[in-house]
Enzyme design. Sequence first.
Site, PDB file in Angstrom:
ATOM      1  N   SER A  65      41.827  49.142  42.917  1.00  0.00           N
ATOM      2  CA  SER A  65      41.626  47.620  43.211  1.00  0.00           C
ATOM      3  C   SER A  65      41.414  47.401  44.652  1.00  0.00           C
ATOM      4  O   SER A  65      42.272  47.514  45.310  1.00  0.00           O
ATOM      5  CB  SER A  65      42.598  46.588  42.633  1.00  0.00           C
ATOM      6  OG  SER A  65      42.381  46.426  41.376  1.00  0.00           O
TER       7      SER A  65
ATOM      8  N   ASP B 198      39.024  36.470  43.769  1.00  0.00           N
ATOM      9  CA  ASP B 198      39.949  37.788  43.688  1.00  0.00           C
ATOM     10  C   ASP B 198      39.638  38.490  44.984  1.00  0.00           C
ATOM     11  O   ASP B 198      39.681  39.633  44.810  1.00  0.00           O
ATOM     12  CB  ASP B 198      39.729  38.430  42.496  1.00  0.00           C
ATOM     13  CG  ASP B 198      40.866  39.447  42.196  1.00  0.00           C
ATOM     14  OD1 ASP B 198      42.058  39.384  43.055  1.00  0.00           O
ATOM     15  OD2 ASP B 198      40.862  40.497  41.695  1.00  0.00           O
TER      16      ASP B 198
ATOM     17  N   HIS C 138      44.577  40.004  43.689  1.00  0.00           N
ATOM     18  CA  HIS C 138      45.604  40.273  42.846  1.00  0.00           C
ATOM     19  C   HIS C 138      46.576  41.350  43.362  1.00  0.00           C
ATOM     20  O   HIS C 138      47.577  41.536  42.968  1.00  0.00           O
ATOM     21  CB  HIS C 138      45.129  40.406  41.650  1.00  0.00           C
ATOM     22  CG  HIS C 138      44.432  41.619  41.304  1.00  0.00           C
ATOM     23  ND1 HIS C 138      43.125  41.845  41.370  1.00  0.00           N
ATOM     24  CD2 HIS C 138      44.773  42.987  41.038  1.00  0.00           C
ATOM     25  CE1 HIS C 138      42.641  43.239  40.968  1.00  0.00           C
ATOM     26  NE2 HIS C 138      43.850  43.772  41.089  1.00  0.00           N
TER      27      HIS C 138
END
Length: 516
Positions: free
Chosen positions: A242, A168, A138
Amino acid sequence: MPALVFHLSRTAIFDATLLLGLAIVEIGCVPADLQFLAPGVTGRAPPSFAPVVQGVMPSVVNVSAIQRASKAAAEQTELRPGRAKDQGAPGGLPPSALDEFLRRFFDQQGRKGAPFSSTALGSGFIVDPSGYVVTDDHVVENADKIVITLQDGGQYTARVIGRDTMTDLALVKIDTERLLPNVRWGDSDTARVGDWVLAIGNPFGLDSTVSSGIISARGRDIHAGPYDDFLQIDAAINRGNSGGPTFDLNGNVIGINTAIYSPNGGSVGIGFAIPANLARPVIEQLKANGRVARGWLGVQIQQVTPEIAESFGLPKPEGALVAGVSADGPAARAGLAQGDIILSVNGHDISRMRELPLVVAQTAIGETAAVRVWRRNAEATLRPVIGEMPESAETLETRQGEHEGQRLERPGVVGLKLAPLTQQRRQRLRVPLKVNGVVVTAIDEDSPFADVDLLPGDVIEAINQRPVTSPEDATNRLQEAAASGRGSVLMLINRHGTDHYLATSVDIIGQNRRNG
């Protein structure tokens, strides 16, 4: 004098209690577990994390992705935090809390639904000295340009080698004339709840930030995808972390940070990391092929509840209930059928439904698997040949049910309206031609059926594994179930073209909802 004696006695009691507490700690913990406890417990300060950090820090990078300026990207940004909507919650967290608080870490700005250009800031780590970098999918999705910044300040434009939306994860590559420092993969299966971990990344754009904590839980399902098996950690991670690594104290990567649970957008000590043992084979396939090929069985499954287990005669609620079988898929060719409960695959017990996709995905394509199922109150073993998962899955359109139909006045069903599945209703509800049964057209607010997972527009195909052909037939079956003394009734429901089983107590049949 008595006051002085009391003062000395209280001090002595305190000292004795402290010594006793230390003795208990020493007895209950091995020395290796004591080395990081607080000075007040062990009598010495914990060793510094600096040696580990200094060894791994050069391998952690900043990932900056310039996103496409498009309305589609803007809409996707707005929808991302609610990805888990209506999917339940991990460890008892309410679904409404997940809808609001489960957030992905990407720093995209813009007005909802309006075209915009933005930069997603994330983290990553080098897994190969030639310049391969792992991050979250993402972070780099919809990116026109990806820039990797090393710890020494060097900046490089990266190209995407492969992405995997299911987990992901993404792999990108930078080209340099020198070999780069890289991390080592660890064994996340051996990581214990309570073990120390270090998270390194770029929260809110603050480069090379280190936070420490422990593994708070294992095997978390946050309903972000079909292969959820997250490590929960309490090391502080925020937006911008992330794709960054979670290290053990040997400097090995045991997780990739991907999500947080937060009421305010910042860390509250509940973060989720993709386990290294799940991520590593995905990254290796992306590096080799640019895509991920997974094992596929070709079944639609659902959780086995205590009521469903009782309805099928299963001794305890375990396994994955087959609600549908893909036509001409591996399962269909091997004889698996709707209503089978898969108990194990190649000796791997399936105690919960969500374990089956993980086990099958990791099974070699073309391998003949031993699948143990529960069928007609007995166990059987089938041997499907595992296929490759199709790249695109069918999307089902959500539609509201009709609000017409006849009210059932017969005793035994309270507040439930059913209607025949006519051709007109079939077209309006987009019910597949192979589906037959009766349509639920309305459920009264005070009906006992309002408390179960039954909705207007659902098609009741079978009751207690016997097909139903009319509203009267369905009523009779429910009355028979109530009179039989069985603890629950099992209904096969088709919703928006997808089959699933619904088991509910027969006590609700013919009874009004009790107050209190």
